[in-house]
Design an enzyme around this catalytic site. Structure first.
Site, PDB file in Angstrom:
ATOM      1  N   GLU A 210      46.621  59.923  27.546  1.00 38.61           N
ATOM      2  CA  GLU A 210      47.608  61.170  27.741  1.00 38.61           C
ATOM      3  C   GLU A 210      46.801  62.535  27.584  1.00 38.61           C
ATOM      4  OE1 GLU A 210      47.981  58.661  25.557  1.00 38.61           O
ATOM      5  OE2 GLU A 210      50.096  57.695  26.405  1.00 38.61           O
TER       6      GLU A 210
ATOM      7  N   MET B 189      25.585  73.804  20.667  1.00 38.62           N
ATOM      8  CA  MET B 189      25.953  75.110  20.156  1.00 38.62           C
ATOM      9  C   MET B 189      26.124  75.176  18.510  1.00 38.62           C
ATOM     10  SD  MET B 189      26.761  78.023  21.027  1.00 38.62           S
ATOM     11  CE  MET B 189      27.273  78.443  22.572  1.00 38.62           C
TER      12      MET B 189
ATOM     13  N   PHE C 273      61.017  52.678  16.555  1.00 37.48           N
ATOM     14  CA  PHE C 273      59.599  52.131  17.185  1.00 37.48           C
ATOM     15  C   PHE C 273      58.981  53.366  18.196  1.00 37.48           C
ATOM     16  CE2 PHE C 273      56.943  50.086  20.580  1.00 37.48           C
ATOM     17  CZ  PHE C 273      55.919  50.085  19.596  1.00 37.48           C
TER      18      PHE C 273
ATOM     19  N   LYS D  89      65.824  57.850  26.134  1.00 43.46           N
ATOM     20  CA  LYS D  89      65.847  56.794  27.112  1.00 43.46           C
ATOM     21  C   LYS D  89      67.169  56.882  27.685  1.00 43.46           C
ATOM     22  CE  LYS D  89      63.993  52.236  27.867  1.00 43.46           C
ATOM     23  NZ  LYS D  89      63.197  50.997  27.221  1.00 43.46           N
TER      24      LYS D  89
END
Lengths: 206, 577
Positions: free
Chosen positions: B66, B492, B128, B178
């Site tokens: 994601e 860096m 869940f 949902k």
């Protein structure tokens, strides 16, 4: 105003008008917690206008910080308007409740006199306990705790501060301006810039 | 069949019964969305089920994580100027978006993220894959909202797009339970949102401030313009160019503003900030009027604030009033959309040239060329430098490519030296400094600008943070050129350890897999070069290759990026070595 006074911490009353939206309290709270600032007192309740909530937040910071906080709060898309004021610019009150054994009150006339002197009022009298309430500034409600402590004060609670802005014209007119599809001139106007121009950065009136 | 249906549903005069999931997709179509970056999961399955029927209208790019999805959407938004759209499921799917949300908020990138949520009756039961996404994402979104009833979907989506793209843009997250996705309701069409009473994206431009600003500029002998991404976000590149050309003002850019004015424009004097150019930093403390346009005086730009441009009158143009006087005190605040404020200002400024003043920038540039740039871009011996790779890339692209960078030394080098002819050509994680940004952002950038060459310049460290997105490249067939500048260090941090921590190299020595073999396992062509004589041809091969290509260039291990304004120093204390 000299620079030093400008940077001194003092108490500010931040007034926020918002939509009544779940999660907005959290969004506003994180603006303070992100900067590790402690909120001294927070009240939120429906305003005089349906659907609009009013927050009163008390905070002890410098003028510079309160200005930036107000800007960040007003930036939230569900916040309509933010004002911040010093204590001199508002009328403010806190309410306190005190629970004391009734037998002490009944036996000692002194207590009743003390309560009267301190502007307290009876809310409930039962056989076992009596509840008094008073409103005022912090020192006043604090003072009554000290007074009642020797008489067996059982429980005490104090509300958050609520404050009315002395120069306020209320929010009804402002809201109508917000609601227009072409919002009123004052609404799309930046009051911060106006204040800046007038050298009044640290004081804001509605 | 479905295509017809979508149009019919949107045009229907009467209410139609559809599911919340379908209403969501219709809203996206109505908002001109054509590409979604996402990853399915349990709580967003009804939306994915509806999407099955809308594949011809809504292209879905299946990412590998994601975080990759949201960075891709950021890249898409930055290259195209449109709103990036992300789908993720509840719980871990949503929490994986957090880095991208924070990145998009600080870099003002318009996104609409749709996350699935558990059934409303399960909220708060530790169900869940339940996470409190609204609370988690509140500080990193411009707005977020949880939908628990399908009837809310059209209006909430309309608001989401309005908030994401108007005013100062930013990410919006909509969390949809949902049950609301599955729920059938009376869909009465979709109306885009243009006004919300509590939200004021666009202010009235105040004439007196424009006049005051113009008066300061006209009286200035050494005016200096600093511009940021606001010019790009406001699509005001032309207005900006007209303004600086008329007033003849040398102009420098923040890393987020790069490309709004072509690199070779005579008034473009270079980059600001910690690793910016010498002249712009030093002369910040010598100019008499500083004009900041669509930038926010980040600490990496200003260095020590109490020694920043104290001699100058400051004019600040910004659309976000909370930016004005946030870091640098302004003399004249110009609150507004620079698409409106710049033309108003241009009208009032006098036609001027500041030849001597501009020459000062050129003199400093010459010093920088002698001390740093020549050796960095045109070394003749020793190992390859990052700068020379970018130099060869410039020669081959001619400045026409979109350069996406990750975070670290290569980012500073690429941003300093990449030639950019066009706006929306520099995509980097400027504010948050998110390592792992470049690869997925480059994927999104290519989807957002399919006709342009997209080169992701990355370090060996950052690439390894999101390299799973090679899978996205493989599956979607998107054409992304990956250029890894491998110095075998987290460069860096190593540079700072060298300069400020007595060379105590604490955990910056990073080993890498065989990147070319890795690419090959994803069916992506690639090559690794470690000799100067092979560099140019290898870059050419990468750019001319049909399809994605990974090129690893082994560069010198312990090179430092200079100039540098050390942390806590003033911009005029910039070091050339």
């Amino acid at each position: 105003m000299d620079n030093q006074a400008h940077n001194e911490k003092q108490e500010y009353n931040i007034t926020v008008y918002t939509e009544n939206q779940i999660g907005l309290l959290n969004r506003i709270a994180t603006i303070f917690s992100r900067r590790k600032l402690n909120i001294e007192s927070l009240n939120t309740s429906p305003s005089e206008i349906e659907g609009i909530h009013r927050f009163t937040i008390v905070i002890h910071v410098t003028p510079e910080v309160v200005r930036k906080l107000a800007g960040q709060i007003e930036k939230q898309v569900e916040v309509l308007k933010v004002y911040y004021n010093t204590n001199d610019d508002v009328i403010w009150q806190e309410m306190a409740l005190y629970k004391v054994p009734t037998e002490v009150i009944a036996e000692k006339a002194l207590v009743e006199r003390l309560l009267r002197v301190n502007g307290a009022r009876v809310v409930v009298i039962r056989k076992d306990y009596t509840v008094f309430e008073t409103t005022g500034h912090r020192e006043e409600t604090d003072n009554l705790i000290k007074v009642l402590q020797p008489f067996g004060l059982i429980e005490f609670v104090r509300s958050a501060r609520i404050a009315i802005i002395k120069h306020s014209e209320g929010f009804n007119r402002k809201l109508r301006e917000f609601e227009g599809r072409e919002p009123h001139h004052d609404v799309v106007e930046n009051e911060y810039l106006d204040r800046k121009a007038k050298g009044l950065y640290d004081v804001m009136y509605p | 069949m479905k295509e017809k249906q979508a149009t019919e549903l949107l045009d229907a005069k009467e209410a139609t019964t559809i599911t919340g999931a379908e209403a969501l997709l219709l809203a996206l179509i109505q908002e001109q969305v054509d590409t979604i970056f996402g990853y399915p999961g349990g709580a967003i399955m009804p939306i994915y089920d509806a999407l099955y029927d809308y594949q011809d209208k809504l292209k879905h790019v299946l990412v590998r994580h994601e975080q990759g999805g949201i960075h891709a959407a950021q890249g898409f938004a930055r290259s195209s100027g449109k709103v990036g759209v992300v789908f993720a499921t509840s719980g871990p799917g949503a929490t994986n978006l957090v880095t991208g949300l924070a990145d998009a908020l600080i870099d003002s990138t318009p996104l609409v993220c749709i996350t699935g949520q558990v059934f409303a009756h399960l909220l708060g039961t530790d169900a869940f894959q339940e996470a409190d996404v609204i609370s988690i994402s509140a500080p990193v979104t411009k707005w977020n909202y949880q939908v628990t009833d399908a009837n809310e979907i059209p209006e909430v989506l309309a608001k989401a797009f309005h908030f994401a793209k108007s005013g100062r843009p930013g990410p919006v997250l909509i969390d949809i339970a949902k049950n609301a996705q599955l729920q059938k309701f009376e869909f009465k069409g979709y109306t885009p949102c243009s006004h919300v009473r509590s939200y004021r994206p666009k202010p009235i431009v105040r004439k007196e401030y424009i006049e005051q600003a113009a008066a300061l500029i006209n009286a200035a002998e050494k005016p200096f313009v600093l511009w940021g991404q606001g010019v790009i976000l406001g699509s005001a590149e032309e207005e900006f160019k007209t303004f600086i050309e008329k007033a003849g003002i040398p102009s420098a850019w923040t890393i987020m503003g790069a490309g709004a004015l072509p690199s070779d424009h005579p008034l473009n004097v270079g980059m600001l900030g910690m690793h910016g150019n010498y002249g712009p930093n030093v002369l910040t403390n010598e100019c008499d009027v500083l004009i900041a346009i669509g930038m926010r005086f980040d600490d990496r730009v200003t260095g020590r604030l109490d020694k920043y441009a104290k001699q100058a009158k400051v004019i600040h143009l910004d659309i976000d009033p909370s930016e004005i006087d946030k870091n640098v005190k302004t003399t004249v605040p110009v609150w507004g959309d620079c698409k409106e404020t710049l033309p108003a200002l241009t009208e009032l400024v006098e036609q001027k040239e500041h030849k001597e003043w501009l020459q000062k920038f050129k003199d400093y540039e010459q010093q920088e060329v002698d001390a740093v740039i020549r050796e960095e871009l045109f070394p003749t011996a020793g190992e390859m430098t990052m700068g020379e790779v970018i130099q060869h890339l410039n020669e081959l692209t001619g400045g026409e490519a979109i350069i996406v960078t990750d975070v670290g030394q290569h980012q500073m080098v690429a941003c300093r030296y990449a030639k950019l002819n066009h706006t929306r050509s520099n995509i980097t994680s400027g504010g948050l400094g998110t390592m792992g940004f470049a690869l997925p952002a480059a994927i999104g950038a290519k989807f957002g600008a399919p006709d342009r060459t997209v080169v992701a310049v990355m370090g060996d460290g950052g690439f390894q943070m999101t390299l799973q997105e090679l899978g996205t490249i493989m599956q979607s067939g998107v054409d992304v050129k990956m250029l890894i500048l491998n110095n075998q260090f987290l460069g860096m941090v190593r540079q700072w350890q060298e300069l400020f921590h007595d060379r105590r190299y604490s955990f910056v020595d990073i080993t890498s897999p065989d990147f070319v073999a890795l690419a090959s396992s994803y069916r992506i062509a690639g090559k690794s070069v470690n000799k100067r004589e092979d560099l140019h041809e290898a870059l050419n091969e990468m750019l001319t290759h049909k399809g994605s290509y990974l090129l690893e260039v082994m560069v010198t291990k312990e090179n430092n990026v200079f100039p540098m304004v050390p942390q806590g120093s003033s911009v005029s204390e910039i070091r050339l070595k």
